[in-house]
Design an enzyme around this catalytic site. Structure first.
Site, mmCIF file in Angstrom:
data_model
loop_
_atom_site.group_PDB
_atom_site.id
_atom_site.type_symbol
_atom_site.label_atom_id
_atom_site.label_comp_id
_atom_site.label_asym_id
_atom_site.label_seq_id
_atom_site.Cartn_x
_atom_site.Cartn_y
_atom_site.Cartn_z
ATOM 1 N N ASP A 18 0.846 -1.190 0.000
ATOM 2 C CA ASP A 18 0.000 0.000 0.000
ATOM 3 C C ASP A 18 0.884 1.244 0.000
ATOM 4 O OD1 ASP A 18 -2.091 1.776 0.246
ATOM 5 O OD2 ASP A 18 -3.090 0.676 1.843
ATOM 6 N N ASP A 19 0.856 1.988 -1.091
ATOM 7 C CA ASP A 19 1.603 3.251 -1.220
ATOM 8 C C ASP A 19 3.119 3.074 -1.263
ATOM 9 O OD1 ASP A 19 -0.919 4.327 -1.019
ATOM 10 O OD2 ASP A 19 -0.520 5.571 0.731
ATOM 11 N N CYS A 58 -6.044 3.916 -4.169
ATOM 12 C CA CYS A 58 -6.195 2.498 -3.832
ATOM 13 C C CYS A 58 -7.465 1.804 -4.291
ATOM 14 C CB CYS A 58 -5.991 2.297 -2.340
ATOM 15 S SG CYS A 58 -6.819 3.470 -1.286
ATOM 16 N N ARG A 62 -7.265 -1.341 -6.901
ATOM 17 C CA ARG A 62 -7.519 -2.715 -6.475
ATOM 18 C C ARG A 62 -8.686 -3.331 -7.241
ATOM 19 N NH1 ARG A 62 -4.853 -3.440 -1.306
ATOM 20 N NH2 ARG A 62 -3.554 -1.593 -1.010
ATOM 21 N N LYS A 116 -5.718 -5.967 3.189
ATOM 22 C CA LYS A 116 -6.608 -4.876 2.789
ATOM 23 C C LYS A 116 -7.405 -5.232 1.538
ATOM 24 C CE LYS A 116 -6.434 -0.027 1.297
ATOM 25 N NZ LYS A 116 -5.572 1.161 1.130
ATOM 26 N N HIS A 118 -10.626 -3.101 0.336
ATOM 27 C CA HIS A 118 -10.939 -1.748 -0.142
ATOM 28 C C HIS A 118 -11.710 -1.707 -1.461
ATOM 29 C CE1 HIS A 118 -9.491 2.638 0.606
ATOM 30 N NE2 HIS A 118 -10.802 2.463 0.766
ATOM 31 N N SER A 141 -8.529 1.074 4.351
ATOM 32 C CA SER A 141 -7.215 1.555 4.774
ATOM 33 C C SER A 141 -7.083 1.611 6.294
ATOM 34 C CB SER A 141 -6.949 2.952 4.192
ATOM 35 O OG SER A 141 -6.954 2.924 2.789
ATOM 36 N N HIS A 206 1.092 2.418 4.007
ATOM 37 C CA HIS A 206 0.088 3.470 4.181
ATOM 38 C C HIS A 206 0.215 4.062 5.581
ATOM 39 C CE1 HIS A 206 -3.810 5.515 4.178
ATOM 40 N NE2 HIS A 206 -3.946 5.202 2.893
ATOM 41 N N ASP A 258 0.032 -0.864 -4.796
ATOM 42 C CA ASP A 258 -1.234 -0.432 -5.392
ATOM 43 C C ASP A 258 -1.152 0.920 -6.094
ATOM 44 O OD1 ASP A 258 -1.028 1.144 -3.079
ATOM 45 O OD2 ASP A 258 -3.146 0.952 -2.555
ATOM 46 N N ASN A 259 -0.176 1.732 -5.736
ATOM 47 C CA ASN A 259 0.056 3.030 -6.399
ATOM 48 C C ASN A 259 1.380 3.561 -5.880
ATOM 49 O OD1 ASN A 259 -2.629 3.752 -4.346
ATOM 50 N ND2 ASN A 259 -0.658 4.668 -3.848
ATOM 51 N N LYS A 276 1.661 9.653 -5.428
ATOM 52 C CA LYS A 276 0.317 9.080 -5.307
ATOM 53 C C LYS A 276 -0.733 10.136 -5.627
ATOM 54 C CE LYS A 276 -2.833 7.303 -1.742
ATOM 55 N NZ LYS A 276 -2.969 6.877 -0.325
#
Length: 459
Positions: A18-19, A58, A62, A116, A118, A141, A206, A258-259, A276
């Protein structure tokens, strides 16, 4: 000894951070975050340098990855609460969509998600309704729980789910990754004699960052670096278990994010421009490593375009299945490229960058044309020579601009584009329920282990 021939419905483990930014791993150039397990993975596998997530944030990222579609295709471009899903929202991944988990389950795979999700927290949208046999993790998140000192934020307690049941509220986030790894290894051991699909979706990196104390003591890069080290430890544990179970030859492992990174608090997208939430390269080009000993050649790298939306058809092909023919799937089967990156080209030459419901850029081969950013623009970058998007060469390449402009126009007709008022001919609706409600409610009498998380960071 392998339990099956390596290419006979291989196990698939998809690890999604995540991130995590392009410049956050040693094998992608980081000198701030030691990542020996992930670096070893790259040395033993294929490192993709031009890999893209379907969105710079996110939820759409996803949803796109799960369905093999651009988020705009599945109504995941914009939500009732903005550009990501929040607790108790009425929207989520439409139950009529077909996920990679559902397709793999149809081929006899045991399926599990840890971490996660989401893609919607209402019962109709949960992973167990989308092809996963079981689920353990946070439905959104880790900053969407109760936090002290976060002004104007009133959220229900952060729920930890087992399948569709809340088993804990406001869990201790410092131990959550260890619990995720425990569940993952248990799944691998339990299903070692049959093909399995494990989707491990980390909460790291994240914000707020709650890494274990062990890694806080050794980090060169503060809390962020400790979170990266926690992810690296998790990969070491997974590879150790695969080897111990004799499953390494039978298992495809993919590691990605994810990004892009937020670009602050220690994260890095270097040498890319943007962070992001943007459609510069730093928002959507992320690390991706493909590992499958004996099948994916070790120590290789590819600068060809591959996207997360290509995972669904790739996994389906490896499992011996067929992608749906009753709907448009944007992904392409990249299994041939993974097996022989030097001689088999990626089937993807073009990628479209959307920010919410607005087409902002198109890439074709090495060329990227930005067409919108707070208004119409026309900026052309040669990413093979200018990875940092620093030199606009549109005036020097009118033929290239015309070609990419035509690709953008065709994309608008297909997917739509609010910036030009184009509806799009081939979009499907987001899932929607009536009378949604959060999974949890604050109870002042509840014995939460952390009634309020002490860090105010969010985003």
């Amino acid at each position: 000894m392998s339990l099956r021939a390596p290419t006979d419905r291989p196990n698939i483990i998809l690890v999604n951070c995540d991130d995590l930014g392009y410049g956050d791993l040693g094998c992608y150039g980081s000198e701030m975050n030691p990542t020996p397990a992930i670096d070893r993975m790259a040395a033993e596998g294929l490192r993709l340098t031009d890999f893209y997530m379907a969105s710079p944030v996110c939820s759409p990222s996803r949803g796109g990855m799960m369905t093999g579609c651009y988020p705009k295709r599945i109504g995941f471009d914009k939500f009732s609460a903005g550009w990501v899903l929040f607790p108790g929202n009425p929207d989520g991944l439409n139950p009529s969509e077909i996920t990679m988990a559902r397709l793999l389950k149809g081929q006899g795979y045991a399926t599990k998600i840890v971490g996660k999700w989401h893609c919607g927290d209402q019962p109709e949208f949960l992973p167990t309704r989308h092809g996963f046999d079981s689920y353990f993790g946070l439905p959104y998140s880790n900053d969407m729980g109760r936090q002290a000192r976060r002004r104007g934020w009133k959220a229900p307690p952060l729920p930890l789910l087992q399948d569709e049941t809340v088993i804990q509220q406001q869990p201790d986030q410092t131990s959550l990754t260890e619990r995720y790894v425990e569940k993952s290894l248990e799944f691998i051991r339990t299903h070692r004699a049959e093909p399995f699909f494990l989707y491990l979706a980390h909460m790291h990196v994240h914000i707020p960052h709650y890494p274990p104390e062990r890694f806080l003591k050794t980090s060169w890069n503060g809390r962020y670096g400790a979170a990266v080290q926690t992810v690296d430890w998790s990969m070491a544990a997974i590879f150790h278990e695969l080897r111990a179970q004799g499953l390494d030859q039978n298992t495809l492992v993919i590691f990605t994010s994810d990004n892009g990174s937020r670009g602050d608090r220690g994260g890095s997208n270097y040498p890319l421009r943007g962070n992001k939430g943007t459609t510069y390269e730093g928002g959507q080009r992320v690390p991706c490593i493909v590992w499958w000993p004996g099948v994916v050649p070790a120590g290789t790298a590819s600068d060809q375009i591959v996207s997360s939306i290509d995972f669904l058809p790739t996994f389906t092909a490896l499992a011996g299945g067929q992608v749906p023919t009753d709907r448009i799937i944007d992904g392409r089967d990249c299994s041939g490229h993974f097996r022989d990156p030097a001689n088999t080209a990626s089937p993807r030459e073009t990628f479209f960058y959307y920010k919410m419901n607005c087409l902002q850029a198109v890439r074709h081969k090495q060329w990227k044309l930005r067409v919108f950013d707070n208004g119409p623009i026309e900026e052309l970058y040669n990413l093979a020579e200018d990875i940092g998007e620093s030199r606009n060469v549109a005036a020097d390449n009118p033929d290239v601009v015309a070609k990419l402009r035509a690709l953008a126009d065709a994309c608008r007709e297909d997917l739509g584009d609010d910036a030009t008022g184009t509806a799009g001919a081939n979009c499907r609706p987001v899932g929607m329920v009536e009378n949604p409600k959060p999974l949890t409610e604050y109870d002042p009498e509840h014995p939460y282990i952390y009634a309020m998380y002490d860090l105010p960071d969010a985003g």
